[in-house]
Design an enzyme around this catalytic site. Structure first.
Site, PDB file in Angstrom:
ATOM      1  N   ASP A  81      -6.757   0.724 -26.168  1.00 43.82           N
ATOM      2  CA  ASP A  81      -7.049   0.649 -24.739  1.00 43.82           C
ATOM      3  C   ASP A  81      -7.180   2.049 -24.162  1.00 43.82           C
ATOM      4  O   ASP A  81      -6.544   2.973 -24.624  1.00 43.82           O
ATOM      5  CB  ASP A  81      -5.861  -0.024 -24.017  1.00 43.82           C
ATOM      6  CG  ASP A  81      -5.959  -1.530 -24.053  1.00 43.82           C
ATOM      7  OD1 ASP A  81      -6.941  -2.031 -24.614  1.00 43.82           O
ATOM      8  OD2 ASP A  81      -5.052  -2.188 -23.542  1.00 43.82           O
ATOM      9  N   GLU A 138      -0.071 -10.573   7.495  1.00 45.52           N
ATOM     10  CA  GLU A 138       0.671  -9.622   8.324  1.00 45.52           C
ATOM     11  C   GLU A 138       1.611  -8.770   7.478  1.00 45.52           C
ATOM     12  O   GLU A 138       1.731  -8.957   6.292  1.00 45.52           O
ATOM     13  CB  GLU A 138       1.500 -10.387   9.362  1.00 45.52           C
ATOM     14  CG  GLU A 138       2.233 -11.588   8.804  1.00 45.52           C
ATOM     15  CD  GLU A 138       1.404 -12.859   8.968  1.00 45.52           C
ATOM     16  OE1 GLU A 138       0.786 -13.253   7.958  1.00 45.52           O
ATOM     17  OE2 GLU A 138       1.354 -13.403  10.068  1.00 45.52           O
ATOM     18  N   PRO A 143       0.812  -1.228   0.000  1.00 46.38           N
ATOM     19  CA  PRO A 143       0.000   0.000   0.000  1.00 46.38           C
ATOM     20  C   PRO A 143       0.844   1.277   0.000  1.00 46.38           C
ATOM     21  O   PRO A 143       0.411   2.328  -0.421  1.00 46.38           O
ATOM     22  CB  PRO A 143      -0.813  -0.093   1.295  1.00 46.38           C
ATOM     23  CG  PRO A 143      -0.671  -1.483   1.783  1.00 46.38           C
ATOM     24  CD  PRO A 143       0.561  -2.054   1.198  1.00 46.38           C
ATOM     25  N   ARG A 175      -0.018  -7.294 -21.433  1.00 44.69           N
ATOM     26  CA  ARG A 175      -0.659  -6.655 -22.591  1.00 44.69           C
ATOM     27  C   ARG A 175       0.299  -5.734 -23.334  1.00 44.69           C
ATOM     28  O   ARG A 175       0.086  -5.400 -24.490  1.00 44.69           O
ATOM     29  CB  ARG A 175      -1.879  -5.848 -22.139  1.00 44.69           C
ATOM     30  CG  ARG A 175      -2.983  -6.650 -21.481  1.00 44.69           C
ATOM     31  CD  ARG A 175      -4.065  -5.734 -20.932  1.00 44.69           C
ATOM     32  NE  ARG A 175      -4.691  -4.968 -22.003  1.00 44.69           N
ATOM     33  CZ  ARG A 175      -5.664  -5.444 -22.789  1.00 44.69           C
ATOM     34  NH1 ARG A 175      -6.107  -6.677 -22.612  1.00 44.69           N
ATOM     35  NH2 ARG A 175      -6.189  -4.700 -23.742  1.00 44.69           N
TER      36      ARG A 175
END
Ligand code: 4H3
Length: 229
Positions: A170, A118, A91, A155
């Site tokens: 895309d 954890e 994160p 991709r």
């Protein structure tokens, strides 16, 4: 490209890597994906990969030894001349973008270290070349982000997308959202396909699509234009 996934849950990847684009890339030998079970490198008799935190506190912490042993084992089974990045989905990492996918696609090897439950013992982070986040939210493990990153990078590899698909149309490919797409039927529940797409006038169609991409981006993601919404 060689992809190594170090994880406690290799089976989590079977569905996503066993279908569609990634399956085809592996079959075409554009991608090779290897899994390393972190628990195989926990040498204590109970095969613990985690332990309680020094200083107390809830939850457990991933021990450094098994992760260091697993990464070194992967490196020992890799071509030392390969360009590579050791990536921790985290994160706190750089938020993943299309541009990042394109730059990672230039590497010959990507090694993903997926934590679970954890946190990592802080010393494990010394192994990482890059911390990458797929968005500002907490997940149970690094496995899902690794799947997302592998999909977006695959991709970008030459010959992964066949003629039936194309990265060029895309969203984000040219920094804008993709233009609206239509197929048969021409009318569906009173909604009709824009005439220009039926005109066969390729210059007009190209112009319309560029305008649509710009309008959609301006409306839905003005931040992509660097325009204050
Ligand atoms: C990545 C990983 C969110 C993201 C993650 C993200 C679990 C990090 C484990 C894993 C550690 C313990 N959550 N937004 N969680 O990309 O390896 O925290």
């Amino acid at each position: 490209m060689l992809i190594d996934i170090i994880t406690l849950f290799p089976e989590m990847f079977a569905g996503v890597f066993g279908e569609s684009i990634i399956k085809r890339a592996v079959e075409k030998k554009i991608l090779e994906i290897r899994f390393t079970q972190l628990r195989d490198f926990a040498f204590d008799k109970h095969k613990h990969v985690d332990d309680s935190p020094f200083g107390g506190g809830a939850g457990m912490v991933l021990k450094p030894e098994p992760v260091y042993r697993a990464v070194r084992d992967v490196l020992n089974r890799s071509d030392e001349n390969f360009s590579r990045k050791i990536i921790f989905p985290d994160p706190g990492g750089e938020v993943f973008t299309q541009a990042k996918a394109k730059s990672l696609a230039a590497q010959e090897q990507l090694i993903f270290v997926c934590g679970h439950y954890e946190g990592f013992d802080a010393r494990i982070y010394d192994l990482a070349d890059e911390l990458i986040s797929i968005g500002d939210y907490v997940l149970t493990g690094g496995e899902l982000p690794a799947m997302v990153i592998v999909d977006a990078v695959a991709r970008m590899l030459p010959n992964v997308l066949g003629s039936a698909e194309s990265a060029a149309t895309d969203s984000f490919f040219d920094g804008l959202l993709g233009f609206p797409q239509y197929t048969r039927p021409r009318e569906f529940e009173g909604k009709i396909v824009p005439e220009v797409l039926l005109s066969g006038n390729h210059a007009e169609i190209k112009k319309w699509r560029e305008e649509q991409s710009l309008n959609l981006t301006r409306t839905r993601r003005p931040d992509l234009l660097g325009v204050r919404s």
